[in-house]
Write an enzyme that holds these catalytic residues in place. Structure first.
Site, PDB file in Angstrom:
ATOM      1  N   ALA A 144      62.329  15.005   5.281  1.00  0.00           N
ATOM      2  CA  ALA A 144      61.701  16.092   5.597  1.00  0.00           C
ATOM      3  C   ALA A 144      60.292  16.201   5.800  1.00  0.00           C
ATOM      4  O   ALA A 144      59.380  15.539   4.903  1.00  0.00           O
ATOM      5  CB  ALA A 144      61.910  17.193   4.504  1.00  0.00           C
ATOM      6  N   ASN A 179      55.299  15.297  -4.666  1.00  0.00           N
ATOM      7  CA  ASN A 179      56.062  15.708  -3.463  1.00  0.00           C
ATOM      8  C   ASN A 179      56.454  14.731  -2.570  1.00  0.00           C
ATOM      9  O   ASN A 179      56.503  14.532  -1.426  1.00  0.00           O
ATOM     10  CB  ASN A 179      55.279  16.666  -2.471  1.00  0.00           C
ATOM     11  CG  ASN A 179      54.033  16.119  -1.821  1.00  0.00           C
ATOM     12  OD1 ASN A 179      53.424  15.702  -2.360  1.00  0.00           O
ATOM     13  ND2 ASN A 179      54.110  16.279  -0.678  1.00  0.00           N
ATOM     14  N   PHE A 180      56.932  13.618  -3.473  1.00  0.00           N
ATOM     15  CA  PHE A 180      57.401  12.351  -2.828  1.00  0.00           C
ATOM     16  C   PHE A 180      58.858  12.676  -2.233  1.00  0.00           C
ATOM     17  O   PHE A 180      59.438  13.762  -2.697  1.00  0.00           O
ATOM     18  CB  PHE A 180      57.506  11.260  -3.704  1.00  0.00           C
ATOM     19  CG  PHE A 180      56.141  10.548  -4.032  1.00  0.00           C
ATOM     20  CD1 PHE A 180      55.567  10.107  -3.361  1.00  0.00           C
ATOM     21  CD2 PHE A 180      55.987  10.349  -5.620  1.00  0.00           C
ATOM     22  CE1 PHE A 180      54.267   9.710  -3.581  1.00  0.00           C
ATOM     23  CE2 PHE A 180      54.665   9.945  -5.935  1.00  0.00           C
ATOM     24  CZ  PHE A 180      53.868   9.464  -4.836  1.00  0.00           C
ATOM     25  N   LYS A 225      53.674   0.747  -8.926  1.00  0.00           N
ATOM     26  CA  LYS A 225      54.990  -0.224  -8.659  1.00  0.00           C
ATOM     27  C   LYS A 225      54.636  -1.618  -9.502  1.00  0.00           C
ATOM     28  O   LYS A 225      55.684  -2.033  -9.642  1.00  0.00           O
ATOM     29  CB  LYS A 225      54.734  -0.920  -7.153  1.00  0.00           C
ATOM     30  CG  LYS A 225      55.338   0.294  -6.330  1.00  0.00           C
ATOM     31  CD  LYS A 225      55.439   0.046  -4.800  1.00  0.00           C
ATOM     32  CE  LYS A 225      55.974   0.916  -4.031  1.00  0.00           C
ATOM     33  NZ  LYS A 225      56.016   0.510  -2.668  1.00  0.00           N
ATOM     34  N   GLY A 270      62.363  41.257  15.579  1.00  0.00           N
ATOM     35  CA  GLY A 270      63.575  42.095  15.663  1.00  0.00           C
ATOM     36  C   GLY A 270      63.560  43.133  16.725  1.00  0.00           C
ATOM     37  O   GLY A 270      64.619  43.935  16.865  1.00  0.00           O
ATOM     38  N   ARG A 319      63.216   6.104  -8.804  1.00  0.00           N
ATOM     39  CA  ARG A 319      63.161   4.582  -8.550  1.00  0.00           C
ATOM     40  C   ARG A 319      61.937   3.970  -9.188  1.00  0.00           C
ATOM     41  O   ARG A 319      62.122   2.726  -9.497  1.00  0.00           O
ATOM     42  CB  ARG A 319      63.239   4.210  -7.015  1.00  0.00           C
ATOM     43  CG  ARG A 319      64.535   4.753  -6.462  1.00  0.00           C
ATOM     44  CD  ARG A 319      64.721   4.379  -4.871  1.00  0.00           C
ATOM     45  NE  ARG A 319      63.656   4.996  -4.087  1.00  0.00           N
ATOM     46  CZ  ARG A 319      63.910   5.961  -3.390  1.00  0.00           C
ATOM     47  NH1 ARG A 319      65.162   6.887  -3.419  1.00  0.00           N
ATOM     48  NH2 ARG A 319      62.801   6.650  -2.614  1.00  0.00           N
ATOM     49  N   ASP A 368      54.763  23.523   4.952  1.00  0.00           N
ATOM     50  CA  ASP A 368      53.925  22.644   3.931  1.00  0.00           C
ATOM     51  C   ASP A 368      53.320  23.503   3.020  1.00  0.00           C
ATOM     52  O   ASP A 368      53.445  23.424   1.713  1.00  0.00           O
ATOM     53  CB  ASP A 368      53.030  21.590   4.693  1.00  0.00           C
ATOM     54  CG  ASP A 368      53.694  20.184   4.907  1.00  0.00           C
ATOM     55  OD1 ASP A 368      54.493  19.916   3.976  1.00  0.00           O
ATOM     56  OD2 ASP A 368      53.368  19.607   5.832  1.00  0.00           O
TER      57      ASP A 368
END
Length: 404
Positions: free
Chosen positions: A133, A91-92, A70, A227, A99, A164
């Protein structure tokens, strides 16, 4: 012996399970994986006191760099690393990298050979793309919970974090494919995997029944076939636990009947074919249950091994943690960690005969290799590293030692 991905540099921004498992597979195939974390570490580090074991399991054979993405100087350092990297894994949440000013459009201009691998819950676009998610939410949305549990009970999540990990291993496959293509074209590309996408094919049994029966099918079938198309197919009680038994071929059913001493049913029209047995699933289950209930699960297993009938005793987590087969195949690895002592971590399910996994070393502590990586790849001096530490742009092993 040279490893399959030796010489490949991976910048790993993965967190929790999805991204880290993908990059773990890359590391095990010889890639130089640099795990880049915030100054206080990735989210998984704070799940338990100390470095939680889940983190230790998924970050072996990686170098640890702690960098504040940042900050402007942190971004500049990352962009310099990108110039020499082959792969970036992240995987952010959707839009997080953009951003930060570190999206694919930016990085691919800096390094056109870069493979940018993005693991997302619902992918980069589509009606669900902006939804938050996690494994549980994908299980709910993707049909896992609808098909897990018993018909007269509420939906249940699958125990393992399968969304995951399915996402992570598909991302690994996408990266390997893109690296192979780059050998021909010289160009990198964006690799995108949606966890939600990876679940859909796993519903083959349930969807097969749904389409073939005009939608008239029970969603949750307990331990029976999803099934209701195979019988026997269930988990049956024993004197000391449970055992899974299934027969996908008629010959297996005949072998099971002989083991159970039920030869009189060999010519019974109700059980001749799998279609017949599936139509009488509950009767089949009653027959098998009556036989298993007064026997020990390992005794049953011994008989079914000899008869070549598919089966498995239901093992506890404690039994799996000490499984002799997993130990033999070196999927359970015992290694030394500088803080935790001897720990057990997974090996690699992917085996290459010319590139065996010989060494597994512990997951890095926060910033453990920051100085080493920035000196080797960017040529930063000790003075510059000290300046960056003072500005809280990086965190390194030296700084961690001073803080103790």
């Amino acid at each position: 012996m040279k490893k399959a991905l030796e010489g490949t540099i991976v910048l790993d921004l993965g967190q929790i399970y999805n991204g880290p498992y993908c990059s773990l597979m890359l590391a095990y195939q010889g890639a130089k994986v640099i795990k880049i974390e915030p100054l206080n570490g990735e989210n998984l580090r704070v799940r338990r006191k100390g470095d939680c074991h889940e983190l230790l399991m998924l970050n072996s054979n990686k170098l640890g760099v702690s960098l504040d993405l940042k900050s402007e100087e942190g971004k500049e350092i990352f962009l310099e690393l990108v110039k020499s990297a082959d792969v970036v894994v992240e995987n952010f949440s959707l839009g997080a990298m953009e951003r930060l000013g570190l999206g694919y459009d930016v990085l691919s201009k800096i390094n056109p050979r870069l493979i940018y691998a993005s693991g997302k819950g619902y992918g980069l676009e589509g009606p669900y793309a902006n939804r938050p998610a996690m494994d549980l939410t994908i299980q709910a949305m993707g049909g896992v919970m609808a098909t897990t549990g018993f018909a007269d009970k509420p939906p249940v999540k699958a125990g393992p974090a399968l969304c995951d990990f399915l996402g992570g291993i598909h991302l690994f496959g996408g990266i390997a494919t893109a690296l192979y293509q780059r050998e021909k074209t010289g160009k990198g590309q964006l690799v995108e995997v949606s966890m939600h996408d990876t679940i859909y094919p796993t519903l083959a049994s349930a969807l097969g029944a749904y389409y073939s029966q005009g939608g008239k099918v029970s969603q949750r079938t307990g331990n029976q076939h999803s099934g209701m198309a195979t019988a026997p197919y269930n988990v049956y009680p024993t004197e000391d636990g449970y055992i899974a038994i299934l027969c996908v071929a008629d010959r297996q059913w005949k072998s099971l009947l002989k083991v159970m001493g039920k030869e009189e049913l060999l010519n019974d029209e109700c059980f001749q074919t799998n279609v017949d047995r599936s139509a009488n699933t509950y009767i089949v289950d009653e027959i098998v249950t009556n036989w298993t209930s007064n026997r020990k699960k390992l005794d049953i297993a011994d008989m079914l091994i000899k008869a070549n009938v598919p089966h498995a005793p239901v093992q506890s987590i404690a039994e799996v943690a000490d499984d002799p087969h997993l130990k033999y195949r070196k999927m359970i690895r015992e290694i030394e960690h500088p803080k935790e002592g001897k720990i057990k971590v997974p090996g690699s399910p992917i085996r290459l005969s010319d590139s065996p996994l010989t060494e597994v070393f512990a997951a890095p502590m926060i910033g453990e290799h920051t100085d080493e990586v920035l000196q080797d790849l960017l040529g930063l001096t000790e003075e510059k590293l000290e300046e960056l530490r003072d500005k809280k742009v990086i965190r390194s092993k030296e700084k961690m030692t001073q803080e103790k």
